[in-house]
Design a protein around this motif. Structure first.
Motif, short mmCIF file in Angstrom:
data_model
loop_
_atom_site.label_atom_id
_atom_site.label_comp_id
_atom_site.label_asym_id
_atom_site.label_seq_id
_atom_site.Cartn_x
_atom_site.Cartn_y
_atom_site.Cartn_z
N ARG A 145 16.33 13.63 -42.40
CA ARG A 145 15.31 13.20 -41.42
C ARG A 145 14.67 11.88 -41.79
O ARG A 145 14.36 11.07 -40.92
N ARG A 146 14.44 11.68 -43.09
CA ARG A 146 13.91 10.40 -43.52
C ARG A 146 14.25 10.18 -44.98
O ARG A 146 14.68 11.10 -45.67
N VAL A 147 14.06 8.92 -45.43
CA VAL A 147 14.37 8.54 -46.80
C VAL A 147 13.15 7.85 -47.39
O VAL A 147 12.59 6.94 -46.79
N GLU A 148 12.74 8.31 -48.56
CA GLU A 148 11.65 7.66 -49.28
C GLU A 148 12.13 7.38 -50.71
O GLU A 148 12.32 8.32 -51.48
N GLY A 149 12.33 6.13 -51.02
CA GLY A 149 12.87 5.77 -52.33
C GLY A 149 14.26 6.33 -52.49
O GLY A 149 15.16 6.04 -51.71
N LEU A 150 14.41 7.18 -53.52
CA LEU A 150 15.70 7.81 -53.77
C LEU A 150 15.68 9.30 -53.42
O LEU A 150 16.57 10.05 -53.86
N THR A 151 14.74 9.70 -52.61
CA THR A 151 14.62 11.11 -52.20
C THR A 151 14.86 11.24 -50.71
O THR A 151 14.30 10.48 -49.91
N LEU A 152 15.71 12.23 -50.37
CA LEU A 152 15.99 12.51 -48.98
C LEU A 152 15.16 13.71 -48.53
O LEU A 152 15.07 14.73 -49.25
N TYR A 153 14.57 13.62 -47.35
CA TYR A 153 13.83 14.74 -46.77
C TYR A 153 14.72 15.30 -45.66
O TYR A 153 15.09 14.61 -44.71
N VAL A 154 15.07 16.57 -45.85
CA VAL A 154 16.07 17.20 -45.00
C VAL A 154 15.54 18.43 -44.32
O VAL A 154 14.51 19.03 -44.73
N ASP A 155 16.27 18.81 -43.24
CA ASP A 155 16.02 20.08 -42.54
C ASP A 155 17.34 20.82 -42.46
O ASP A 155 18.42 20.22 -42.50
N GLU A 156 17.23 22.14 -42.30
CA GLU A 156 18.42 22.96 -42.19
C GLU A 156 19.05 22.76 -40.82
O GLU A 156 18.36 22.62 -39.82
N VAL A 157 20.37 22.77 -40.79
CA VAL A 157 21.12 22.70 -39.54
C VAL A 157 21.66 24.10 -39.26
O VAL A 157 22.42 24.65 -40.08
N LYS A 158 21.25 24.67 -38.14
CA LYS A 158 21.71 26.02 -37.80
C LYS A 158 23.15 25.93 -37.28
O LYS A 158 23.47 25.08 -36.43
N THR A 159 24.03 26.76 -37.80
CA THR A 159 25.43 26.75 -37.34
C THR A 159 25.71 27.98 -36.48
O THR A 159 24.98 28.96 -36.51
#
Length: 451
Positions: A437-451
């Protein structure tokens, strides 16, 4: 008596020895040396390249000390300025200049008349013709009175008549016919040219011309010169690379194509900075086009139209409207049609010569160049609309897999072929499918993708 006999035998021996030495020296000398001639060819229009070539042939023949310079001529005419350079070199040549108009079917038209008249001896092959030196025929067949007014026509005609008459008188040829060839555009066949004292002989080949000229006397700046041309050794004088380049650039179609290559190369380089080769080719073509425009009677306005067309095609890369590309194509077409001056008093060529850029070349090439520029512009616009694939922004929206359990405390994910630190506001198990969802420095902020 004995002593006298011995002295007689001694004298006889010395005489025989002297005769033997003289005979051996004659045998060593061998047959007399063959005369050496220079030879050059003018085949096509008289322009800056061919004019410099013939003048250089005279210089090289003089420096080599050759017996004569043989010129094979077949020309419809061309630049009067280049013709004057050739005539000046012929009239001042210390080496006899022999001009042969041939082979059969050749001509010494327009500017070729002056070149033939300036030679020391001239001959024509059967089936050739000479004449039509009136300056009524510009690059499109216009009469100077129609193009520049009656006063301009009279001035141009009188100057050309004086030029032709002065050459003919200096070489002892028919000055009256030379004036008629200019005033009335008269052209005569080979046999009639001999009767009128325009040329000296009709011969079928260069060898026959040289055999005929052998033993004749001509006047040079160094005084009378007896020609030795029979069975001569002929040395070919070929044009230098610079002469060949100038001659090639003196073609209107080549000039127009160079402008188009310059336009296309510069356009591609500006749309894809760093390619280097298209830009370099474009710049070289532009320099050659400017050089060609200096040896051809081009209109400055037409060159401005071509430059404007190139500018519009370049602007199309940044605006991407299609209108600028179409306008650029129109400017290129108009510039090509008007590129070569339809009447220029410095050019003399007969009606069969097409010293202009044909529409059959202008239309398709201009449209192809404009089409390529518009295509490059639209492809560039499409690429700008694509999502960014590099850097931090290129990771947003990418899918990945959790390598460890994820939470707001952290974890690791595999995204875009790389291992990243990641954080999620909800706890996710290992192996969960995630989206960035977004990138801050070297950290990724993620959400789960429902399959």
């Amino acid at each position: 008596m004995n002593a006298q006999a011995q002295r007689a035998r001694g004298r006889t021996f010395l005489l025989l020895l002297a005769a033997l030495m003289l005979g051996s020296s004659v045998l060593a000398a061998g047959p007399p040396d063959r005369p050496v001639l220079s030879r050059c060819v003018l085949d096509g229009t008289v322009d800056a390249g061919s004019g410099a070539y013939l003048a250089d042939c005279v210089r090289r023949a003089e420096e080599a000390g050759h017996a004569a310079l043989l010129v094979r001529l077949d020309t419809p005419g061309g630049s009067l300025e280049s013709t004057r350079d050739i005539v000046r070199a012929f009239l001042g040549s210390r080496v006899p200049v022999l001009v042969w108009v041939g082979p059969s079917g050749a001509r010494a038209g327009s500017a070729g008349v002056f070149i033939t008249l300036a030679s020391h001896l001239a001959a024509m092959a059967p089936g050739t013709n000479i004449g039509a030196a009136h300056p009524v025929v510009g690059l499109s067949g216009q009469d100077p009175e129609q193009a520049g007014g009656e006063a301009m026509a009279r001035k141009l005609e009188n100057d050309t008549v004086a030029f032709a008459e002065s050459i003919a008188r200096q070489r002892g040829r028919n000055a009256e016919w030379a004036a008629t060839a200019v005033r009335e555009s008269v052209s005569v066949p080979a046999d009639r040219a001999v009767e009128l004292r325009v040329v000296e002989q009709v011969v079928a080949s260069e060898e026959a011309f040289l055999a005929w000229a052998d033993g004749r006397r001509v006047e040079t700046p160094d005084g009378p010169r007896l020609l030795a041309t029979r069975d001569a050794q002929v040395v070919e004088l070929t044009p230098s690379p610079s002469h060949r380049l100038l001659h090639a650039l003196s073609q209107p179609a080549v000039l127009y194509l160079l402008f188009l290559v310059a336009a296309l190369g510069i356009t591609v380089e500006l749309s894809n900075p760093g390619l280097i080769i298209p830009g370099l080719l474009g710049l070289v073509a532009l320099v050659l086009a400017l050089l060609a425009s200096s040896v051809l009677p081009v209109r400055a306005g037409a060159v401005a139209l071509l430059a404007l067309g190139i500018g519009l095609l370049i602007a199309e890369l940044f605006v991407t409207s299609g209108l600028l590309g179409a306008s650029g194509a129109l400017m290129l077409i108009l510039g090509g049609v008007l590129l070569v001056d339809r009447f220029d008093p410095s050019w003399f060529a007969d009606r069969s010569v097409r010293l202009h850029v044909p529409l059959s070349l202008v239309l398709p090439t201009a449209l192809v160049v404009a089409g390529c520029a518009v295509f490059v512009a639209f492809r560039g616009a499409e690429s700008r609309r694509l999502p960014q694939r590099a850097g931090a922004l290129g990771l947003v929206g990418e899918l990945g897999t959790a390598l460890t359990p994820l939470s707001s405390e952290g974890g690791e994910v595999f995204v875009h072929g790389e291992r990243w630190r990641a954080s999620s506001h909800t706890s996710l198990p290992r192996g969960a499918h995630v989206v960035v969802r977004r990138v801050e420095g070297l950290t990724l902020y993620v959400d789960e993708v429902k399959t």
